[in-house]
Scaffold this active site. Structure first.
Site, PDB file in Angstrom:
ATOM      1  CE  LYS A 181      -2.026   3.213   1.967  1.00 55.79           C
ATOM      2  NZ  LYS A 181      -1.773   4.412   1.685  1.00 55.79           N
ATOM      3  CD  GLU A 257      12.857   4.637   9.423  1.00 53.26           C
ATOM      4  OE1 GLU A 257      12.668   5.640  10.137  1.00 53.26           O
ATOM      5  OE2 GLU A 257      12.816   4.376   8.365  1.00 53.26           O
ATOM      6  CB  CYS A 291      12.975   8.744   9.097  1.00 53.67           C
ATOM      7  SG  CYS A 291      11.903   8.311   7.864  1.00 53.67           S
ATOM      8  CD  GLU A 393       9.748  13.075  13.071  1.00 51.76           C
ATOM      9  OE1 GLU A 393       8.725  12.483  12.955  1.00 51.76           O
ATOM     10  OE2 GLU A 393      10.703  12.525  12.302  1.00 51.76           O
TER      11      GLU A 393
HETATM   12  C1  UN1 Z   1      14.238   8.275   5.454  1.00 46.43           C
HETATM   13  O1  UN1 Z   1      15.026   8.782   6.232  1.00 46.43           O
HETATM   14  O2  UN1 Z   1      13.013   8.515   5.414  1.00 46.43           O
HETATM   15  O3  UN1 Z   1      19.591   7.191   5.029  1.00 46.43           O
HETATM   16  C2  UN1 Z   1      15.033   7.120   4.885  1.00 46.43           C
HETATM   17  C3  UN1 Z   1      19.232   7.933   4.171  1.00 46.43           C
HETATM   18  C4  UN1 Z   1      18.493   7.358   3.027  1.00 46.43           C
HETATM   19  C5  UN1 Z   1      17.234   6.667   3.441  1.00 46.43           C
HETATM   20  C6  UN1 Z   1      16.378   7.705   4.410  1.00 46.43           C
HETATM   21  N1  UN1 Z   1      19.315   6.063   2.563  1.00 46.43           N
HETATM   22  O4  UN1 Z   1      19.062   9.270   4.224  1.00 46.43           O
END
Ligand code: UN1
Length: 508
Positions: A181, A257, A291, A393
């Site tokens: 999804k 995550e 993230c 955040e």
């Molecule tokens: C994310 O942070 O949502 O380590 C993924 C990174 C990328 C992946 C980020 N390879 O910045």
């Protein structure tokens, strides 16, 4: 309704049991975040019925797929890798248009997805277990990974190509079947990916796609009783809800995550140029929407003034523009909600008494006004109890510079958030980085680098509210398999372990 984009508007379809399906009924639109009057595509709004059909197709395909040689499953991934390579430019273009990520980064993300497929293909001829000696000479012990069954893959808009592949590729090579999804913000790139799985020859039912809204299709998928594993990347709020939903069924596990308040830590012996570059990349690449993006840079008081000065001067120069504009450093935010959230935290920083060094916010001039563009907001703030902006955040170009006086204080400040995802320490002292390595709470650590930019053959995940101890990317294999133990006896009689007698009295 927004205006249609000049070129053809994409139309979405679910993909269930190897069939592309376009049911009537409700639809949703996807917009270009750099020109929100442009509709990029129209997609079916899947719900319980589509989720049930997709899960049932995945269940139906499971037995034959798990019996297929792991090497053969891997070969289909090799085929997929070739197709991604063939289409890199087009995939990057779709990704940039739909997510607002600048074209250079969109391309890097497609390459990251490709790397994941290549890496997982490489594991398909690697051992899938171990042979271990028994305390009884005539026995051999085996440990073997087995697929768990049906894996639900629920993914975000900020990495809409690479993150699905972190989850789909290991799930499939290990013999699971999948229901995907994609985020409702980025349905097209998800659909393009599934088209390539289809073209590569993955059997019907092994990968299914359901479009829809998180609260509807995503929720229904996480709750579906016949799903064995839920893989999710997104916010802490949604992730913790998914965890509760998964707990309703005994057999269901999840790999989550979630959010972060990642940081770059600039020690007193840091190289200033490197520190400024690392902070700018960590905070403002992808418009702060990774993230792992840094919402904080902790700076030793000795470097505080020169660091702040250089960082602000350089941040002022960064160009936030259309993803296809040359010289763009980053693009727009994803949607109006994101703009409001960042604006809220910018105001909150002021209310909390921050010293604002760069007063960013909504960009309302010229073409920027037609997209969700915001420029960097940078402020100095002491770390103190009750200050929300240095702990929560924000997910946008909003950066706190937080001073510290010694390593212990920096570590305490770093750890004083509910999250633990990514951390970079900038130092020339090998003794010092070891201390940060061991004392900070994180999943991905860096020395003399930004806190973004992980490679796929590492585990990717976090601690505290950032994850649930099941990292993704290279480590996802642990979430989508279970390890079975198997003991084989090679003598004609039975000898028990632990010295237990194997004598069974004869009948008199
Ligand atoms: C994310 O942070 O949502 O380590 C993924 C990174 C990328 C992946 C980020 N390879 O910045």
């Amino acid at each position: 309704m927004a205006q249609a984009v000049a070129e053809k508007v994409w139309t979405g379809q679910h993909y269930i049991a190897g069939q592309w399906r376009q049911p009537g009924g409700e639809q949703f639109e996807s917009l270009n975040p750099a020109r929100f009057d442009q509709v990029t595509g129209v997609y079916p709004r899947g719900g319980q019925a589509e989720v049930d059909a997709a899960v049932s197709a995945a269940r139906g395909a499971f037995t034959a797929w798990r019996r297929t040689s792991r090497v053969k499953r891997g070969e289909l991934l090799l085929k997929l890798a070739g197709l991604i390579e063939r289409d890199v430019d087009e995939l990057a273009r779709v990704l940039a248009l739909e997510s607002g990520k600048i074209i250079d980064e969109a391309r890097a993300e497609v390459v990251e997805g490709l790397h994941m497929v290549q890496y997982v293909f490489g594991t398909s001829r690697q051992p899938s277990g171990q042979v271990i000696d028994s305390e009884i000479e005539a026995k051999d012990l085996y440990v073997r990974r087995k697929p768990r069954g049906v894996v639900a893959v629920i993914t975000p808009w900020n990495f809409p190509f690479a993150v699905p592949l972190w989850m789909l590729a290991p799930s499939l090579v290990e013999g699971n079947t999948t229901v995907f999804k994609p985020s409702e913000e980025t349905p097209e790139i998800g659909q393009r990916l599934v088209r390539l799985f289809d073209e590569a020859g993955f059997p019907p039912g092994t990968i299914n796609l359901v479009h829809g809204i998180g609260e509807e299709a995503g929720e229904a998928l996480a709750r579906q009783a016949d799903v064995d594993v839920v893989c999710f990347t997104g916010s802490y709020e949604v992730g913790s809800h998914i965890r509760q939903v998964a707990a309703e069924h005994q057999h269901k596990t999840c790999a989550l995550e979630m959010g972060s308040k990642s940081a770059v830590i600039v020690c007193e012996d840091a190289s200033l140029d490197l520190a400024v570059n690392a902070a700018l990349l960590s905070a403002f690449k992808t418009t702060g929407q990774r993230c792992v993006s840094a919402g904080r840079v902790l700076v030793h008081r000795r470097l505080l003034d020169p660091f702040s000065e250089q960082l602000v001067a350089r941040a002022r120069q960064l160009r936030f523009a259309d993803p296809f504009a040359s010289g763009a450093f980053a693009g727009p935010l994803i949607n109006q909600r994101a703009v409001e959230k960042v604006a809220y935290y910018n105001d909150l920083a002021r209310q909390e008494g921050a010293e604002v060094l760069l007063d960013g916010g909504r960009m309302n001039d010229g073409p920027s006004a037609a997209g969700y563009f915001m420029s960097p907001f940078v402020y100095r703030q002491r770390h103190a109890p009750g200050k929300r902006t240095v702990r929560e955040e924000v997910f946008g170009p909003h950066l706190a510079i937080v001073p510290f006086d010694n390593d212990d204080e920096a570590i305490a400040i770093y750890n004083d958030t509910p999250y633990g995802l990514s951390m970079a320490v900038i130092t020339e002292d090998y003794r010092r980085w070891r201390l940060y390595r061991d004392e900070c709470d994180y999943g991905m650590g860096y020395v003399n680098l930004p806190c973004i930019g992980a490679e796929v053959h590492l585990p990717f995940g976090g601690v505290k509210r950032s994850g649930n101890g099941q990292p993704s990317a290279a480590a996802l294999v642990d979430a989508v398999t279970h390890r079975v133990a198997f003991t084989v006896n090679h003598q004609r009689g039975i000898t028990m372990a632990q010295g237990m007698s194997a004598l069974v009295p004869e009948t008199q």
